[in-house]
Design a protein around this motif. Structure first.
Motif, PDB file in Angstrom:
ATOM      1  N   GLU A 129      -0.329 -40.668 -51.392  1.00 22.05           N
ATOM      2  CA  GLU A 129      -1.267 -40.325 -50.326  1.00 22.05           C
ATOM      3  C   GLU A 129      -2.652 -40.905 -50.620  1.00 22.05           C
ATOM      4  O   GLU A 129      -3.209 -40.688 -51.696  1.00 22.05           O
ATOM      5  CB  GLU A 129      -1.355 -38.806 -50.200  1.00 22.05           C
ATOM      6  N   LEU A 130      -3.218 -41.651 -49.667  1.00 25.52           N
ATOM      7  CA  LEU A 130      -4.582 -42.152 -49.777  1.00 25.52           C
ATOM      8  C   LEU A 130      -5.510 -41.165 -49.084  1.00 25.52           C
ATOM      9  O   LEU A 130      -5.353 -40.873 -47.900  1.00 25.52           O
ATOM     10  CB  LEU A 130      -4.724 -43.536 -49.134  1.00 25.52           C
ATOM     11  N   GLU A 137      -4.500 -51.405 -45.176  1.00 32.10           N
ATOM     12  CA  GLU A 137      -3.518 -51.955 -46.118  1.00 32.10           C
ATOM     13  C   GLU A 137      -3.036 -50.905 -47.121  1.00 32.10           C
ATOM     14  O   GLU A 137      -1.831 -50.725 -47.316  1.00 32.10           O
ATOM     15  CB  GLU A 137      -4.143 -53.134 -46.863  1.00 32.10           C
ATOM     16  N   PHE A 138      -3.967 -50.209 -47.750  1.00 25.30           N
ATOM     17  CA  PHE A 138      -3.575 -49.250 -48.783  1.00 25.30           C
ATOM     18  C   PHE A 138      -3.015 -47.961 -48.190  1.00 25.30           C
ATOM     19  O   PHE A 138      -2.208 -47.293 -48.827  1.00 25.30           O
ATOM     20  CB  PHE A 138      -4.724 -49.008 -49.759  1.00 25.30           C
ATOM     21  N   HIS A 139      -3.408 -47.624 -46.980  1.00 26.83           N
ATOM     22  CA  HIS A 139      -2.773 -46.493 -46.299  1.00 26.83           C
ATOM     23  C   HIS A 139      -1.289 -46.816 -46.075  1.00 26.83           C
ATOM     24  O   HIS A 139      -0.416 -45.997 -46.372  1.00 26.83           O
ATOM     25  CB  HIS A 139      -3.470 -46.197 -44.970  1.00 26.83           C
ATOM     26  N   GLY A 140      -1.010 -48.008 -45.584  1.00 27.47           N
ATOM     27  CA  GLY A 140       0.374 -48.433 -45.377  1.00 27.47           C
ATOM     28  C   GLY A 140       1.153 -48.506 -46.674  1.00 27.47           C
ATOM     29  O   GLY A 140       2.305 -48.080 -46.747  1.00 27.47           O
ATOM     30  N   ARG A 141       0.521 -49.024 -47.693  1.00 28.93           N
ATOM     31  CA  ARG A 141       1.177 -49.082 -49.000  1.00 28.93           C
ATOM     32  C   ARG A 141       1.490 -47.677 -49.505  1.00 28.93           C
ATOM     33  O   ARG A 141       2.556 -47.422 -50.055  1.00 28.93           O
ATOM     34  CB  ARG A 141       0.286 -49.819 -49.992  1.00 28.93           C
ATOM     35  N   GLN A 172       0.355 -41.491 -59.952  1.00 28.05           N
ATOM     36  CA  GLN A 172      -0.159 -40.217 -59.455  1.00 28.05           C
ATOM     37  C   GLN A 172       0.300 -40.052 -58.003  1.00 28.05           C
ATOM     38  O   GLN A 172       0.536 -41.042 -57.310  1.00 28.05           O
ATOM     39  CB  GLN A 172      -1.684 -40.181 -59.525  1.00 28.05           C
ATOM     40  N   PRO A 173       0.418 -38.825 -57.512  1.00 29.27           N
ATOM     41  CA  PRO A 173       0.898 -38.605 -56.143  1.00 29.27           C
ATOM     42  C   PRO A 173      -0.128 -38.939 -55.060  1.00 29.27           C
ATOM     43  O   PRO A 173       0.223 -39.064 -53.888  1.00 29.27           O
ATOM     44  CB  PRO A 173       1.232 -37.116 -56.115  1.00 29.27           C
ATOM     45  N   ILE A 215      -6.196 -42.452 -41.036  1.00 25.84           N
ATOM     46  CA  ILE A 215      -6.630 -42.282 -42.421  1.00 25.84           C
ATOM     47  C   ILE A 215      -7.113 -40.851 -42.625  1.00 25.84           C
ATOM     48  O   ILE A 215      -7.858 -40.321 -41.805  1.00 25.84           O
ATOM     49  CB  ILE A 215      -7.793 -43.248 -42.733  1.00 25.84           C
ATOM     50  N   LYS A 216      -6.720 -40.232 -43.729  1.00 29.10           N
ATOM     51  CA  LYS A 216      -7.203 -38.890 -44.050  1.00 29.10           C
ATOM     52  C   LYS A 216      -8.605 -38.980 -44.620  1.00 29.10           C
ATOM     53  O   LYS A 216      -8.826 -39.605 -45.651  1.00 29.10           O
ATOM     54  CB  LYS A 216      -6.279 -38.208 -45.057  1.00 29.10           C
TER      55      LYS A 216
END
Length: 123
Positions: free
Chosen positions: A87-88, A76-80, A53-54, A110-111
């Motif tokens: 997009e996180l 971590e997941f923002h960077g990933r 998913q986008p 972070i959004k």
């Protein structure tokens, strides 16, 4: 994936689920995010990031405690997401989650969204 539970301590639990809603992966977490429960949250995020998913929406509305390990996972997941072009989007309307994010100025990176509907819609 249905609802899963992981024992966080003798009396504490965390629940979460992953689903696809309106073309984005949605991970909903409830309970305490700490060193004991973080591996389960990481598993749910891993599953969402492989859902093709986008965007991944991480709904932390039901989180009552958010330790530094949770902040580290956001980074971590923002960077990933930047690496993998996913997009996180984080829903953090409660003080338990928003306070540590703002205190560490992660809100600059972070959004953050006030609710799931606006996070799913993006923008």
């Amino acid at each position: 994936m249905g609802t899963e539970q992981a024992e966080a301590a003798e009396t504490e639990t965390i629940t979460g689920r992953h689903e696809v809603r309106d073309g984005v992966a949605l991970v909903t977490v409830e309970g305490e995010v700490d060193v004991d429960t973080a591996p389960k949250v990481r598993d749910w995020l891993e599953e969402a990031f492989t859902a093709d998913q986008p965007a991944v929406v991480l709904d932390l509305t039901g989180v009552t405690f958010f330790a530094s390990v949770g902040l580290a996972m956001l980074v971590e997941f923002h960077g990933r997401g930047e690496t993998e072009k996913i997009e996180l989007r984080t829903v953090a309307p409660t003080r338990a989650v928003a306070a540590p994010i703002f205190l560490t100025t992660l809100d600059k990176v972070i959004k953050l969204y006030p609710d799931v509907d606006s996070a799913v819609a993006g923008g």
